[in-house]
Design an enzyme around this catalytic site. Structure first.
Site, PDB file in Angstrom:
ATOM      1  N   HIS A  85       8.486 -18.672  -2.141  1.00 36.70           N
ATOM      2  CA  HIS A  85       8.495 -20.035  -1.605  1.00 36.70           C
ATOM      3  C   HIS A  85       9.850 -20.647  -1.959  1.00 36.70           C
ATOM      4  CE1 HIS A  85       3.970 -20.167  -1.184  1.00 36.70           C
ATOM      5  NE2 HIS A  85       4.080 -19.248  -2.129  1.00 36.70           N
ATOM      6  N   ARG A  88      11.138 -23.392  -0.464  1.00 38.77           N
ATOM      7  CA  ARG A  88      11.011 -24.864  -0.434  1.00 38.77           C
ATOM      8  C   ARG A  88      11.882 -25.591   0.593  1.00 38.77           C
ATOM      9  NH1 ARG A  88       6.269 -24.532  -2.920  1.00 38.77           N
ATOM     10  NH2 ARG A  88       6.333 -24.332  -5.193  1.00 38.77           N
ATOM     11  N   HIS A 141      -4.055 -16.428   1.210  1.00 40.36           N
ATOM     12  CA  HIS A 141      -4.327 -16.972  -0.123  1.00 40.36           C
ATOM     13  C   HIS A 141      -5.837 -17.129  -0.179  1.00 40.36           C
ATOM     14  CE1 HIS A 141      -3.367 -19.909  -3.556  1.00 40.36           C
ATOM     15  NE2 HIS A 141      -4.689 -19.816  -3.492  1.00 40.36           N
ATOM     16  N   ASP A 177       5.487 -14.230  -5.801  1.00 46.29           N
ATOM     17  CA  ASP A 177       4.958 -15.574  -5.553  1.00 46.29           C
ATOM     18  C   ASP A 177       5.860 -16.622  -6.197  1.00 46.29           C
ATOM     19  OD1 ASP A 177       3.380 -17.600  -4.587  1.00 46.29           O
ATOM     20  OD2 ASP A 177       1.768 -17.342  -6.047  1.00 46.29           O
ATOM     21  N   HIS A 186       8.875 -25.519  -9.270  1.00 39.00           N
ATOM     22  CA  HIS A 186       8.821 -26.983  -9.354  1.00 39.00           C
ATOM     23  C   HIS A 186       9.745 -27.391 -10.492  1.00 39.00           C
ATOM     24  CE1 HIS A 186       5.259 -27.154  -6.715  1.00 39.00           C
ATOM     25  NE2 HIS A 186       4.797 -26.130  -7.418  1.00 39.00           N
TER      26      HIS A 186
END
Length: 444
Positions: A64, A66, A181, A305, A309
């Site tokens: 990810h 973002r 998922h 994965d 953050h």
């Protein structure tokens, strides 16, 4: 006549379909064109791999990055920088950005953003939703698309298909293998009240093993009824491993380094919010069950994965803290440490990170060290000792849950289509990544 190549990778221990052996690899126009003794050949560039191990380029099939919309956490440039520094040659990026990747324009936008900015090769998932289900058959055939991704349980972002009818509608319209998922949103909703404020050890109670198993049972039942292929992402429970072993005809399996290395409750007590991800880090019996999935050949691929953050976001008290952790840069050193420790063979690592991705996703020209394939190599020192630190991380989030972890092997170079992108912890060729090609999206 002397053979000439663009690049020769010379004298490394090559690990491929033929086993292991000291040999040379000749590269021309980005492709492997010769494997063997090339001592009499010349090349525009020679990479001296003596004393090093040459693996097929590691492919991380779940990241990810973002972008667009959440670039303060990560972007395509910084994410791919971390990938290259970690020995990863290609990444498959997830659709839960802002806006979500759910239509042709959003996919085209990501491919445009990646051009001349990403340091590794790349492909993008399209998110499956209730609204776009009938168009997924067209979307999954677009160049640069690695497949359809569906969230059956809520995680970061707004994508969610929680009901059987919605999952069935998605699968009815796809022909490629769709990735899921798999956590049961109905059970998660029932259990959210079990979250103890400020106590991250309650995270695997809220998102318990039954929520994962229940969802995966539903998913497999639907896939079998329609004769469709599914890919179950980040499997974390021993029960799912046993169940999926009985359903390999339709289901492929991904596992992650985090769920093989971090153990609850210790990880939550030590790392607090920095150990929080979905599905959760689980107890030692589940970790052992996932390792059994590797040992028995049930797991097909290893994905990181990677889902960063910021430190500030992760410091919020549970359950306000977001789920996800960086991982693309640490995948290779973490898992090769397990190789050195005897937890898995180097050949099995290769199977999980390149050959398995080739099989599951139908790569056109990646995933093997063989003539005719892309000249993608992850070159590692299996005797290096390095401590992973926050400072080493390229991610915009600036941290790793593995800070302080002593790695027993280390990526020394990342070569993508014959281009040396990373050497000795430095990016030496920038922005050279290209879209990955898939058998099911080749122009006809």
């Amino acid at each position: 006549m002397t053979q000439t190549f663009d690049l020769i990778v010379r004298g490394g221990e090559v690990v491929n379909h033929a086993g292991r052996g000291i040999t040379d690899i000749g590269v021309r126009n980005g492709k492997i064109v010769a494997i063997g003794d090339l001592g009499q050949a010349s090349a525009g560039e020679v990479f001296d791999a003596k004393g090093l191990t040459v693996l097929p380029g590691v492919i991380d099939s779940q990241v990810h990055f973002r972008e667009p919309g959440l670039e303060w956490k990560e972007d395509l440039e910084s994410g791919s920088r971390g990938a290259a520094l970690g020995g990863v040659v290609a990444v498959f990026e997830m659709p839960n950005t802002e806006p979500t990747t759910t239509d042709p324009d959003a996919l085209a936008d990501k491919l445009s953003r990646a051009k001349n900015r990403m340091h590794t090769d790349h492909a993008f998932y399209v998110g499956g939703t209730h609204e776009n289900a009938e168009f997924l058959g067209e979307l999954e055939r677009l160049p640069g698309c690695c497949g359809i991704k569906v969230f059956m349980g809520a995680s970061t972002g707004s994508l969610l298909v929680q009901d059987d009818e919605g999952v069935e509608n998605v699968l009815r319209h796809v022909n490629r293998r769709a990735a899921f998922h798999s956590e049961d949103e109905y059970r998660l909703a029932e259990r959210r009240a079990l979250a103890r404020p400020g106590d991250w050890t309650s995270h695997p109670e809220v998102r318990d093993a039954q929520a994962a198993l229940q969802s995966t049972h539903r998913l497999v039942r639907i896939a079998k009824s329609l004769g469709k292929r599914i890919h179950v992402l980040h499997v974390t429970t021993k029960e799912e491993i046993d169940f999926l072993a009985q359903n390999k005809d339709v289901a492929s399996v991904e596992v992650t380094p985090q769920h093989l290395t971090l153990v609850a409750p210790e990880a939550y007590e030590r790392l607090k919010g920095f150990a929080q991800m979905n599905p959760p880090i689980r107890s030692a019996d589940h970790v052992a069950g996932v390792w059994r999935g590797i040992e028995a050949g049930i797991a097909d691929v290893l994905g990181s994965d990677h889902a960063p953050h910021t430190r500030e976001e992760k410091a919020r008290p549970y359950p306000a803290s977001p789920s996800g952790m960086p991982g693309v840069q640490t995948l290779v050193p973490i898992m090769l440490t397990h190789v050195v420790d005897g937890k898995l063979s180097l050949e099995r690592f290769v199977d999980l990170t390149s050959h398995g991705v080739n099989r599951v996703f139908g790569l056109a020209d990646k995933g093997r060290i063989a003539e005719g394939f892309d000249a993608d190599f992850t070159i590692v020192d299996m005797k290096a000792r390095r401590v992973i630190t926050h400072d080493w991380m390229a991610t915009r989030s600036g941290w790793t849950p593995f800070d302080g972890f002593e790695a027993k092997a280390w990526p020394k170079a990342t070569i993508v289509r014959g281009i040396v992108v990373m050497r000795d912890d430095e990016i030496v060729a920038e922005g050279r990544g290209e879209p990955v090609r898939f058998l099911e999206t080749l122009a006809r």
